[in-house]
Design a protein around this motif. Sequence first.
Motif, PDB file in Angstrom:
ATOM      1  N   UNK A 197       0.815  -1.229   0.000  1.00 44.89           N
ATOM      2  CA  UNK A 197       0.000   0.000   0.000  1.00 44.89           C
ATOM      3  C   UNK A 197       0.842   1.269   0.000  1.00 44.89           C
ATOM      4  N   UNK A 198       2.083   1.192   0.472  1.00 42.79           N
ATOM      5  CA  UNK A 198       2.947   2.374   0.481  1.00 42.79           C
ATOM      6  C   UNK A 198       3.710   2.568  -0.820  1.00 42.79           C
ATOM      7  N   UNK A 199       3.589   1.614  -1.722  1.00 42.63           N
ATOM      8  CA  UNK A 199       4.285   1.735  -3.003  1.00 42.63           C
ATOM      9  C   UNK A 199       3.542   2.723  -3.899  1.00 42.63           C
ATOM     10  N   UNK A 200       4.240   3.747  -4.348  1.00 42.26           N
ATOM     11  CA  UNK A 200       3.613   4.775  -5.185  1.00 42.26           C
ATOM     12  C   UNK A 200       3.094   4.187  -6.487  1.00 42.26           C
ATOM     13  N   UNK A 201       3.812   3.203  -7.019  1.00 42.17           N
ATOM     14  CA  UNK A 201       3.433   2.624  -8.309  1.00 42.17           C
ATOM     15  C   UNK A 201       2.149   1.795  -8.226  1.00 42.17           C
ATOM     16  N   UNK A 202       1.763   1.419  -7.010  1.00 44.82           N
ATOM     17  CA  UNK A 202       0.598   0.534  -6.861  1.00 44.82           C
ATOM     18  C   UNK A 202      -0.667   1.256  -6.384  1.00 44.82           C
ATOM     19  N   UNK A 203      -0.613   2.570  -6.308  1.00 46.98           N
ATOM     20  CA  UNK A 203      -1.742   3.314  -5.750  1.00 46.98           C
ATOM     21  C   UNK A 203      -3.029   3.161  -6.562  1.00 46.98           C
ATOM     22  N   UNK A 204      -2.924   2.969  -7.852  1.00 45.27           N
ATOM     23  CA  UNK A 204      -4.115   2.876  -8.695  1.00 45.27           C
ATOM     24  C   UNK A 204      -4.538   1.437  -9.011  1.00 45.27           C
ATOM     25  N   UNK A 205      -3.878   0.508  -8.394  1.00 46.30           N
ATOM     26  CA  UNK A 205      -4.254  -0.897  -8.579  1.00 46.30           C
ATOM     27  C   UNK A 205      -5.584  -1.143  -7.875  1.00 46.30           C
ATOM     28  N   UNK A 206      -6.496  -1.832  -8.520  1.00 43.13           N
ATOM     29  CA  UNK A 206      -7.835  -2.054  -7.966  1.00 43.13           C
ATOM     30  C   UNK A 206      -7.793  -2.678  -6.583  1.00 43.13           C
ATOM     31  N   UNK A 207      -6.945  -3.697  -6.393  1.00 43.23           N
ATOM     32  CA  UNK A 207      -6.860  -4.372  -5.093  1.00 43.23           C
ATOM     33  C   UNK A 207      -6.454  -3.407  -3.985  1.00 43.23           C
ATOM     34  N   UNK A 208      -5.573  -2.453  -4.317  1.00 46.52           N
ATOM     35  CA  UNK A 208      -5.116  -1.463  -3.336  1.00 46.52           C
ATOM     36  C   UNK A 208      -6.212  -0.429  -3.086  1.00 46.52           C
ATOM     37  N   UNK A 209      -6.810   0.054  -4.156  1.00 41.77           N
ATOM     38  CA  UNK A 209      -7.863   1.066  -4.015  1.00 41.77           C
ATOM     39  C   UNK A 209      -9.049   0.550  -3.199  1.00 41.77           C
TER      40      UNK A 209
END
Length: 355
Positions: free
Chosen positions: A310-322
Amino acid sequence: MSISKTYRTAFAAVAAASLALAGCSSSEEDAEKTAEETTEEAEAEETEESESAEETEGETKAAEPGTATVQSWQGAVEVPVPPKRPVVTDNRAFQILEAWGVDLVAAPRKLMSPELAYRSNEDIADLGMHFEPNLEALVAAEPDVVLNGYRFASYFEDMKELVPDAVVVDISMDFAENGLAEEFKKQLDLLGTVFQKEDEAAALYADFEEARDRAKEAYDPEQSVMGLLTSGGKIAYAAPGTGRSVGPLFTALDLTPAYEQEGEDNTHGDEISVEAIAEANPDWIIVLDRDAAFPHEDGDGYQTAEELITNSEALQNVTAVEKGQIYVLPATFYVTEDIIEYTEVLNALADSFEG
């Protein structure tokens, strides 16, 4: 003497003789009858005594440990049941056996979950870690059965040589090859037979099947899933079917992979960039935190799996994270990986999928 008188005299003699013979015949028949009755009674008593002795002998045999044939990783093996001095090395069996109240004489206690009483039980000789085993402790334990597998699998032949009077059984499993259900059924059949806990084994498997079916029913195959591993501050990829701990869930639940690449390192996971994860854009992430099972101190740099993702900037828009659809396996999973833990995971996934 007249003929009449002579006839009467002869008749009387014959009659007397006949009566005498009849008396003798009657006595003999009575004697024979009495003898027959006596013989029959004696035989009946002997039969009863024999049956009683057989029943007593049967009861004694049932009470004493016998043997049973079990199917191990290397074929059929005859083992004493229940064993008097069992040794177990496969950590996927510890939680099960402790729940069944089985006493072990030796095991790699450092490989056990801190939640198990076995781990702190000094009566159980510690065989050390798999990368530096204490096989002298195995010899000193004088086992009659050794159930060996998983991280200790490579020491199978050494153990057979070191404890020749014990039956060494390979209880390894291959989830990637045969799936969770088949391998757990085989394991429980073996453990249930060896420790005479067939009913308990059947109950564990029924719980597993119920949890699996529930999670399968709750899952929407239109939603994609990615399996990950984290350790040492890095994120690795767990391939569907073969990836460590997470991979078998894809096969068990028919999960739809968000990213399909054949795995090469089924223990530590394969390298993957956060950009590749973002591009795959999974609806769900299931992750094993390999470091969670061990104690950590402030300042040692440990980050949980969820923090890393969740702290990875590159993963902020991933559905699972959102959507917060990240499931992290229990902290003790890395040192358990047994049917009890998988049942818990399947029920938790069912709860999440049902949302």
